[in-house]
Design a protein around this motif. Structure first.
Motif, short mmCIF file in Angstrom:
data_model
loop_
_atom_site.label_atom_id
_atom_site.label_comp_id
_atom_site.label_asym_id
_atom_site.label_seq_id
_atom_site.Cartn_x
_atom_site.Cartn_y
_atom_site.Cartn_z
N ILE A 232 48.27 46.03 43.26
CA ILE A 232 48.97 44.95 43.98
C ILE A 232 47.99 44.26 44.94
O ILE A 232 47.92 43.03 44.99
CB ILE A 232 50.20 45.50 44.74
CG1 ILE A 232 51.32 45.88 43.77
CG2 ILE A 232 50.70 44.53 45.80
CD1 ILE A 232 52.04 44.71 43.14
N GLU A 233 47.25 45.06 45.69
CA GLU A 233 46.29 44.48 46.64
C GLU A 233 45.22 43.68 45.93
O GLU A 233 44.85 42.58 46.37
CB GLU A 233 45.67 45.59 47.49
CG GLU A 233 46.66 46.22 48.45
CD GLU A 233 46.14 47.44 49.16
OE1 GLU A 233 44.93 47.76 49.03
OE2 GLU A 233 46.95 48.09 49.85
N ASP A 234 44.73 44.20 44.81
CA ASP A 234 43.73 43.47 44.04
C ASP A 234 44.29 42.15 43.51
O ASP A 234 43.60 41.13 43.50
CB ASP A 234 43.21 44.32 42.87
CG ASP A 234 42.35 45.48 43.32
OD1 ASP A 234 41.87 45.48 44.48
OD2 ASP A 234 42.17 46.41 42.51
N TYR A 235 45.55 42.17 43.08
CA TYR A 235 46.16 40.95 42.54
C TYR A 235 46.37 39.90 43.64
O TYR A 235 46.14 38.71 43.43
CB TYR A 235 47.47 41.27 41.82
CG TYR A 235 47.92 40.14 40.92
CD1 TYR A 235 47.18 39.79 39.79
CD2 TYR A 235 49.06 39.42 41.19
CE1 TYR A 235 47.58 38.75 38.96
CE2 TYR A 235 49.48 38.39 40.36
CZ TYR A 235 48.73 38.05 39.26
OH TYR A 235 49.13 37.01 38.43
N PHE A 236 46.79 40.35 44.83
CA PHE A 236 46.92 39.39 45.93
C PHE A 236 45.55 38.87 46.37
O PHE A 236 45.43 37.72 46.75
CB PHE A 236 47.68 40.00 47.11
CG PHE A 236 49.17 39.88 46.94
CD1 PHE A 236 49.83 38.68 47.19
CD2 PHE A 236 49.92 40.96 46.52
CE1 PHE A 236 51.20 38.55 47.01
CE2 PHE A 236 51.29 40.85 46.33
CZ PHE A 236 51.94 39.65 46.59
N SER A 237 44.51 39.70 46.30
CA SER A 237 43.15 39.23 46.59
C SER A 237 42.74 38.17 45.57
O SER A 237 42.08 37.18 45.93
CB SER A 237 42.16 40.39 46.56
OG SER A 237 42.39 41.26 47.63
N LEU A 238 43.12 38.38 44.32
CA LEU A 238 42.85 37.37 43.30
C LEU A 238 43.56 36.06 43.65
O LEU A 238 42.96 34.98 43.55
CB LEU A 238 43.32 37.87 41.92
CG LEU A 238 43.21 36.87 40.78
CD1 LEU A 238 41.75 36.50 40.50
CD2 LEU A 238 43.87 37.42 39.53
N GLY A 239 44.81 36.16 44.07
CA GLY A 239 45.54 34.96 44.48
C GLY A 239 44.83 34.21 45.59
O GLY A 239 44.73 32.98 45.57
N ALA A 240 44.31 34.96 46.56
CA ALA A 240 43.57 34.33 47.66
C ALA A 240 42.31 33.64 47.13
O ALA A 240 41.98 32.53 47.55
CB ALA A 240 43.20 35.38 48.72
N LYS A 241 41.61 34.28 46.19
CA LYS A 241 40.41 33.68 45.60
C LYS A 241 40.75 32.41 44.81
O LYS A 241 39.93 31.52 44.68
CB LYS A 241 39.68 34.67 44.71
CG LYS A 241 38.98 35.74 45.51
CD LYS A 241 37.75 36.21 44.78
CE LYS A 241 36.95 37.13 45.64
NZ LYS A 241 36.29 36.50 46.76
N LEU A 242 41.97 32.38 44.26
CA LEU A 242 42.41 31.19 43.52
C LEU A 242 42.87 30.08 44.46
O LEU A 242 43.19 28.98 44.01
CB LEU A 242 43.53 31.57 42.56
CG LEU A 242 43.13 32.46 41.39
CD1 LEU A 242 44.36 32.97 40.65
CD2 LEU A 242 42.20 31.73 40.43
N GLY A 243 42.91 30.37 45.76
CA GLY A 243 43.28 29.36 46.74
C GLY A 243 44.73 29.41 47.17
O GLY A 243 45.21 28.48 47.83
N PHE A 244 45.45 30.47 46.84
CA PHE A 244 46.86 30.58 47.21
C PHE A 244 46.98 31.43 48.47
O PHE A 244 46.47 32.54 48.52
CB PHE A 244 47.69 31.24 46.10
CG PHE A 244 47.55 30.59 44.76
CD1 PHE A 244 47.53 29.21 44.62
CD2 PHE A 244 47.46 31.35 43.61
CE1 PHE A 244 47.42 28.61 43.38
CE2 PHE A 244 47.35 30.77 42.36
CZ PHE A 244 47.32 29.39 42.24
#
Length: 155
Positions: A129-141
């Protein structure tokens, strides 16, 4: 209650309305594996929408709405994996940022989710979950963007 847990609890309510059987008390490893596969498919769609690996096409245009929709679809499936694992609550994450590139972050999510398939434990799920939210942040969300889009999906 933290925001990530609120999001997860909303998803649990949705899952419970979909499955009104008493089998919910059992861990169905086959269902977990199928949902992991579905999530990985969604993750591939997010990667495709992000164009992060299209170095050969410098003019590839990213549609941010389609990217966000693909990301939310993946989030729904990842939360559904947590439902199958009978996760009660999620911890709030402190830091979303890391120094990985976008392709490296996609691979990190992929690897952490595959680890769930072998361990079926909460810590590995929380890391995913943390990795996926980090991905979201990297995508600009921002987390607020993700939460708003996710809540809009369940209206």
């Amino acid at each position: 209650m933290n925001e990530i847990n609120q999001l997860y609890q909303k998803h649990v309510e949705h899952e419970l309305t979909l499955s009104q059987t008493k089998e919910n008390a059992l861990l169905h490893k086959d269902k977990v594996e199928i949902k992991i596969l579905a999530f990985l498919s969604d993750l591939g769609n997010v990667a495709d929408q992000s164009q992060c690996f299209s170095f050969w096409d410098k003019y590839a245009k990213v549609d941010s709405n389609e990217l966000k929709e693909a990301y939310i679809n993946g989030l729904q499936m990842l939360l559904s994996v947590g439902f199958e694992l009978h996760v009660d609550a999620l911890k709030n994450q402190i830091e979303l940022e890391n120094n990985l590139s976008l392709p490296q972050q996609f691979l990190k999510v992929y690897e952490s989710v595959l680890k769930i398939k072998t361990t079926f434990n909460f810590e590995d799920y929380q890391n995913s979950i943390e990795d996926y939210f980090s991905l979201g942040a990297k995508l600009g969300f921002s987390f607020e963007d993700i939460l708003a889009q996710y809540q809009h999906t369940f209206r």
